[in-house]
Design a protein around this motif. Structure first.
Motif, mmCIF file in Angstrom:
data_model
loop_
_atom_site.group_PDB
_atom_site.id
_atom_site.type_symbol
_atom_site.label_atom_id
_atom_site.label_comp_id
_atom_site.label_asym_id
_atom_site.label_seq_id
_atom_site.Cartn_x
_atom_site.Cartn_y
_atom_site.Cartn_z
ATOM 1 N N GLN A 129 0.804 -1.218 0.000
ATOM 2 C CA GLN A 129 0.000 0.000 0.000
ATOM 3 C C GLN A 129 0.838 1.268 0.000
ATOM 4 N N ARG A 131 3.279 2.584 -1.951
ATOM 5 C CA ARG A 131 3.744 3.305 -3.132
ATOM 6 C C ARG A 131 5.124 3.886 -2.844
ATOM 7 N N HIS A 132 5.345 5.192 -3.096
ATOM 8 C CA HIS A 132 6.691 5.744 -2.921
ATOM 9 C C HIS A 132 6.907 6.375 -1.546
ATOM 10 N N ASP A 133 5.935 6.232 -0.647
ATOM 11 C CA ASP A 133 6.041 6.948 0.627
ATOM 12 C C ASP A 133 6.829 6.131 1.643
ATOM 13 N N ARG A 177 0.723 5.877 8.668
ATOM 14 C CA ARG A 177 1.400 6.891 7.872
ATOM 15 C C ARG A 177 2.057 7.986 8.720
ATOM 16 N N THR A 361 11.319 4.849 -11.751
ATOM 17 C CA THR A 361 10.340 4.302 -10.800
ATOM 18 C C THR A 361 10.908 4.191 -9.382
ATOM 19 N N GLN B 268 -8.994 4.254 -8.738
ATOM 20 C CA GLN B 268 -9.849 4.507 -7.578
ATOM 21 C C GLN B 268 -9.458 3.627 -6.397
ATOM 22 N N PRO B 271 -3.098 2.209 -4.584
ATOM 23 C CA PRO B 271 -2.557 3.088 -3.556
ATOM 24 C C PRO B 271 -1.876 4.307 -4.167
ATOM 25 N N GLY B 273 -0.491 6.928 -1.900
ATOM 26 C CA GLY B 273 -0.103 7.693 -0.721
ATOM 27 C C GLY B 273 -1.274 7.721 0.250
ATOM 28 N N GLU B 274 -1.599 8.873 0.710
ATOM 29 C CA GLU B 274 -2.670 9.004 1.703
ATOM 30 C C GLU B 274 -4.015 8.542 1.148
ATOM 31 N N MET B 277 -4.899 6.525 -5.827
ATOM 32 C CA MET B 277 -4.136 7.148 -6.906
ATOM 33 C C MET B 277 -4.936 8.209 -7.655
ATOM 34 N N GLY B 344 3.491 2.226 -10.003
ATOM 35 C CA GLY B 344 4.510 2.554 -9.009
ATOM 36 C C GLY B 344 5.544 1.446 -8.886
#
Lengths: 383, 402, 383, 402
Positions: A129, A131-133, A177, A361, B268, B271, B273-274, B277, B344
């Motif tokens: 979940q 991604r890039h964070d 997060r 990426t 929809q 992911p 981030g918060e 997408m 990603g």
């Protein structure tokens, strides 16, 4: 201000360039891809012989005390041969955590092993979940007596399939997060509860999915602060981006040269296609983009050690935006100027293109870093 | 000027949609929806169904199964619905390339023998135009055909031959008169059975790991003279005719609309981030930019179609047609890039070296693992079928007078 | 679906094209710019004679009952001559409010006047703080018996310097940026408390700053609903954008032709510059961009009358994005391909470039509408 | 490799900054900060001050007032601080174009007479290179100079002559031998007093309404042979030398940084809907994109400077230098476009037809009314000084070997 390489730097660069010219031709690379590890153990040992595996470590720990400029030069040379070995994972990423996060005892134990090519590391931070964070961490680390118990999953772990230790982020507190409450842990790959599944990445390197199922770790597995690991991660990531910028530069530069050679030799309509003005101009634009990337890779080497973390992250985001943009433009243009030939597995050019795509990426693509940079107020803050 | 669809056109769209829903096998739809190409069996099965319905070659003359009562717009609606479902579309080599060439240049015998089989995919054709030394400069081809009695003896090499591994026949350009003063002269157009002795097919694996194109080698291949299409040495006329056909299909509006629709659905949940997408401002912005371009492309396609609806005699070269290939392919590439962005880090999960692509949900969603390979593969869009550079050269001459 | 013009449409188009070819050459335009109004009264009367001033009004009101397609065709012709007269302001914008917002009595009084060229209108909606947001209205309208008192300032009012009536938005309730509580008012330019200051816009047209200082208006000055004027404004704006798309198309098309002519005649290095491939390709890209704009202008004409306001606004935002993008690309490319000559006042080309720049700015630039479109969920809503 | 500024360099920057603050008249600074060009008087006044300080022509040899002890980086710091204040920079025609040409090609008399006056702006020079028929193809120029005794008789027309209305002298290229086999041969380089009989200056008003450039007509203009620079018929050598100078200045990094800094400040207050413009996501994104490009340009400038620091003998052609003109001008244009975006509808407020630009705060802020004119004017950046297309041609030959 001085852009010249020192004598030592030039020697280092020459030795790796020579080694790769000799042992990392396209045909060699194909062969390495078919070996058991999908990369070359022989080359790994050759890197060790050249001292590349100990480059950034402090001399007192058994390393060579080199700085980001040396790392960039090596990465650039490796990028030009699109090497497959776990150097970035072990030396730059893993090594970064050891240098900045490990205890003196851990360094004494591990650095000589790394330098000798006997210990490989990987860093697991992506989650399904996240991604890039980097701060999006669902994997948990719970206190268990003096030690810790880890539970979770890390994905797309570069060279995680062969690493002896996996360094992972795990949540010691707070919500998924939160930027605080993140710890960095050193996990032996053979620890009970660790399962991993390796696979090729789209560019032919190796990734792994790693599951941590109630993995018990001793207290010293924690690198640095239990709740403030993100600062350590940021620091290592920024060093990694600087190295990656060098690698990208090497790949772009080599792809540009390959394209120019093709433009000079390929004939259509009775003349070399490089005599067509529209293709000349595209090639010129590639060179402009390449030189911008080169400038920003130098900036990255300069800023990798910057103490002001916000300022460092700003500059690194700018670097990553540029590397992504240049890599995409040069990669796409190279394919277009070649025509079909560069779309085949049998031609070197397409492999650069694929590597440049994954470089964009990795650690956040250009769009991600542009957004980050926007949030940080841009590069040059209004006074 | 009334730019809305008529009630008839709308009703036809619904009819097509219902029929596809009732007849398209689920596994075919799923495979295509994931962005993959149909298997050989899927293509065969579906095209035969379409042909039985009379929807395979509507642009052909009625005597060969065409629907001369259909407007260009009706044909477009069918195509758009097929692309948009997505369902396999009739094999272009058979229906849009060779078929029209035979109708225009073929003998009565050739028409009778081939046309029904082309429509029904009883014979699968591939195309032998490009050669290693003749890409954008197609007319510089070197494959030779020397006449010996009732046969041509063909020697040479073709490349980028799409799906040659499935093909029963190949249509190709060969040089029959190497002495001709102009390159374009002295070329002939042949059809050849793939199982003729002397033909070797060698796969070309592309950077996405796919086997889609091939090299085809001709080594003293005996081809009956009856397999010549059109006049000997005048094969360039057939080739030019073939290349100028079906411009509106190149835009692939229906396919792009479908890819965008799916991407919005995917985003929809993917992911970002918060939030998912779709809420990522950069992603959304790039998405909307493409939507605007795609809308312009769709309207432009309509304009070109309206032209095709006219009698041939009334038609003028329409500069709008140049938009179709150039922007149509750029848009497809942009969409593939958006998938890469959406995927990603998990977009880096590559193909299984032992064979098929990973398709194991516990690793990553299929759309994500297909994102980069598709992006790699679709670089071809601006290269083949007349590269973007060639298109601009043509525009400069044909429309700009430069 | 049918892209052909009707016989009537073709006649209308021909008549205006012929008039402008005859009376609106570049030298004529320069002359008109130096007249008292900075545009041509003679041409205004000629437009009236052709019926252009009554085009979109209902026949029962004294107009010609034409639709958005006719309006687009006229705008396109005007764009190709970069006409200076207040046609858009009076007929499309002002006329839109009269058609959709005025009472039958008002229409009976005003439409024949407009049709005859005796009444000019303008629409004031920009305020110093509002930027492109139509709902950002600080100007107030306070109830005063049966009538209203207006107080505020409207800026950059297109042709506000010569209009007989200024139509303005004013806040009847709510806070400055509320979407409700906005009324639309018809203000006689000679009403007490109205002061205006005219100036040239950057493209050579006319703008005005209008101050409303305790302006008393009768009840019937309110057009439509006192609190829900924004829907009326949106509707008229969308019609205006459709017309503007036509005008932009005309300007782009003419500029493209001018550029092609120049490429064919200008020689450098011993040959026409249009024989250089890089310039040919740029010209080809201009044509692609032009045809996209043409397609979207047609879409605009088709959607201008769409009843579903959200769907209409989505499409119009897309149109405005395209017009802005194409206008900028074609404008900048035309200048670049010409070189210095197109940067001089004495050359027609630069004036198209300037007009295309202000067309992008008017009613929200491409970036603004892209953001709007993002907020509306894009063009094709996910099912 | 150490990419940081040295302590010395940092100290010098501070010294420059302090000196400018102490010496630059407020009205000059304000006018330039608004994005306008200095008046003639402002330029004269400031350049004389700079020259008295010894900072006007540091790149010249010491005997002519230069500072051979300065590194290229030190010179750059001075330039960047001047551009960044902003303050007028020394007149390029005098200090960067004619000066170096005279130093390299002039006679001792010419050097003695002109160089001090060029540095001190006692003589204002303009440049007569371009002609109506000779733009990118400079060598095709037609202005003739025929030798008659001790004089040349010059006839012809120059165009795009910047600030000819201020100039005391002009340096120009003339054709002295029309019979030469190559265009580049038979050209000579002259300096001519503007008040010589037969010279007429006609203003060209550009689309932003400004009078910056001019046409200059030569009608039997008598020029003493002593005004020839370099060898007769070899003027092309001077021209090439001149055009290759001072590449790093073309990037205008300091000016762009200043424009960006100001724009960010402006955008903190400029209306941008609900929040100030700086919070508008599209604006901010475009702004940040330019910041990244500008940072790359700045680093590239440093790299080229480091090269210039080397002995001539060690220098190789540096492909990085090609970035400077191409990207430097694109960035300036992008910034001007961002100002247009920020200005919004009030950017449409145009110039007073009766003369000076509106500068009345009650109408719109000056930066907003200057936004579109500046955007219009800056289209020239990619055209003059070697258009972007010419730059790419040069790159293809010089660096790409194509």
């Amino acid at each position: 201000m001085d852009f010249d390489l020192s004598e030592d730097q030039r020697l280092l660069q020459d030795s790796l360039t020579k080694l790769l010219a000799d042992k990392y031709k396209f045909e060699d690379r194909k062969r390495y891809l078919k070996s058991a590890t999908y990369w070359s153990q022989e080359m790994w040992e050759a890197y060790a012989d050249l001292g590349l595996l100990g480059l950034p470590f402090a001399e007192e720990d058994g390393g060579f005390g080199a700085g980001p400029v040396e790392v960039m030069l090596m990465a650039e040379a490796m990028g030009s041969a699109i090497t497959l070995e776990p150097w970035l994972a072990t030396v730059v990423m893993g090594g970064g955590f050891i240098r900045h996060g490990a205890s003196a005892a851990q360094r004494a134990a591990m650095v000589p092993q790394i330098v000798a090519g006997k210990l490989k590391l990987a860093f697991g931070y992506t989650e399904p979940q996240s991604r890039h964070d980097l701060h999006d961490v669902a994997t948990t680390a719970k206190k268990d007596g003096a030690g810790w118990v880890l539970e979770g999953r890390k994905g797309v772990v570069l060279h995680g399939d062969v690493a002896d230790h996996i360094i992972v982020t795990a949540r010691t507190g707070g919500a998924r997060r939160d930027k605080s409450g993140i710890g960095v842990f050193l996990v032996p790959a053979n620890a009970k509860g660790v399962t991993r599944r390796g696979y090729p990445t789209t560019d032919g390197l190796r990734g792994a999915e790693i599951t941590l199922d109630h993995v018990s770790l001793p207290a010293e597995a924690l690198l640095g602060d239990a709740g403030n690991g993100l600062a350590l991660v940021d620091r290592v990531m920024d060093e990694t981006i600087a190295a990656l910028a060098g690698e990208a530069l090497g790949a772009m530069d080599a792809l540009q040269k390959l394209t120019l050679d093709y433009l000079k030799t390929r004939k259509q309509f009775g003349r070399p296609i490089g005599t067509f003005q529209s293709l000349q101009h595209r090639a010129a634009e590639m060179m402009v983009s390449l030189e911008e990337a080169r400038s920003m890779a130098m900036l990255a080497a300069m800023m990798a050690g910057e103490a002001d973390a916000l300022e460092r992250r700003r500059q690194m985001s700018a670097v990553k935006v540029q590397i992504g943009r240049s890599g995409k433009f040069i990669g796409q243009s190279a394919i277009q100027l070649h025509g079909g030939i560069a779309m085949t597995m049998e031609y070197l050019g397409g492999h650069y293109f694929k590597r440049l795509t994954t470089i964009d990426t990795m650690f956040g693509d250009a769009d991600h870093h542009l957004t980050q940079l926007m949030a940080m107020g841009g590069l040059n803050q209004a006074a | 000027m009334d730019l809305r669809f008529t009630d008839d056109e709308r009703a036809f769209r619904q009819e097509v949609r219902d029929w596809i829903d009732a007849n398209l096998p689920a596994d075919t739809r799923e495979r295509l929806a994931a962005g993959r190409t149909p298997t050989k069996e899927m293509q065969l099965n579906w095209q035969k169904k379409l042909n039985a319905k009379g929807w395979c070659v509507p642009h052909w003359p009625a005597e060969w199964g065409g629907r001369s009562d259909w407007s260009a717009i009706k044909r477009f609606i069918l195509l758009e619905e097929l692309q948009g479902t997505p369902a396999p579309i009739p094999l272009g080599f058979n229906c849009n390339m060779l078929g029209p060439v035979l109708i225009a240049f073929g003998t009565e015998e050739q028409k009778k023998f081939f046309l029904p089989k082309l429509a029904n995919l009883d014979l699968w054709f591939c195309q032998g135009f490009s050669e290693p030394g003749a890409g954008s400069d197609l007319a510089s081809l070197k494959t030779r055909a020397v006449r010996e009695g009732d046969h041509y003896i063909v020697n040479g090499q073709k490349t980028w031959t799409t799906l040659a591994q499935y093909a029963d026949w190949i249509f190709l350009l060969v040089r029959t008169n190497p002495e001709a003063t102009k390159q374009q002269e002295g070329i002939s157009f042949l059809v050849v059975e793939m199982n003729t002795p002397g033909i070797t097919v060698r796969p070309i694996i592309t950077i996405d790991g796919a086997h889609e194109v091939n090299e085809v080698f001709f080594d003293d291949v005996k081809v009956p003279v009856a397999n010549l299409v059109g006049t000997e040495h005048r094969g360039w006329d057939c080739a030019k005719f073939l290349l100028s056909n079906e411009r509106t299909g190149q835009a692939r509006v229906g396919a792009s609309k479908d890819r965008m629709r799916r991407l919005k659905l995917i985003a929809q949940n993917a992911p970002g981030g918060e939030r998912p997408m779709i809420e990522d401002s950069r992603f959304r912005e790039r998405l909307v930019e493409v939507e605007v371009q795609l809308k312009a492309l769709e309207m432009t396609t309509m304009r070109v179609l309206a032209d095709e609806n006219r009698q041939l005699s009334e038609r003028k070269p329409n500069p709008a047609s140049s938009v179709l290939k150039i922007r149509g392919t750029e848009i497809q590439q942009s969409i593939s890039d958006l998938y890469v962005m959406a995927a990603g880090p998990y977009g880096m999960v590559g193909a299984d070296p032992d064979g098929d692509r990973w398709n194991e949900p516990e690793l990553a969603p299929e759309w994500a693992t297909l994102a980069q390979p598709t992006y790699f593969n679709w670089r071809k869009q601006t290269i083949y079928g007349g590269s973007t550079e060639i298109q601009k050269n043509i525009m400069a001459k044909a429309f700009l007078g430069l």
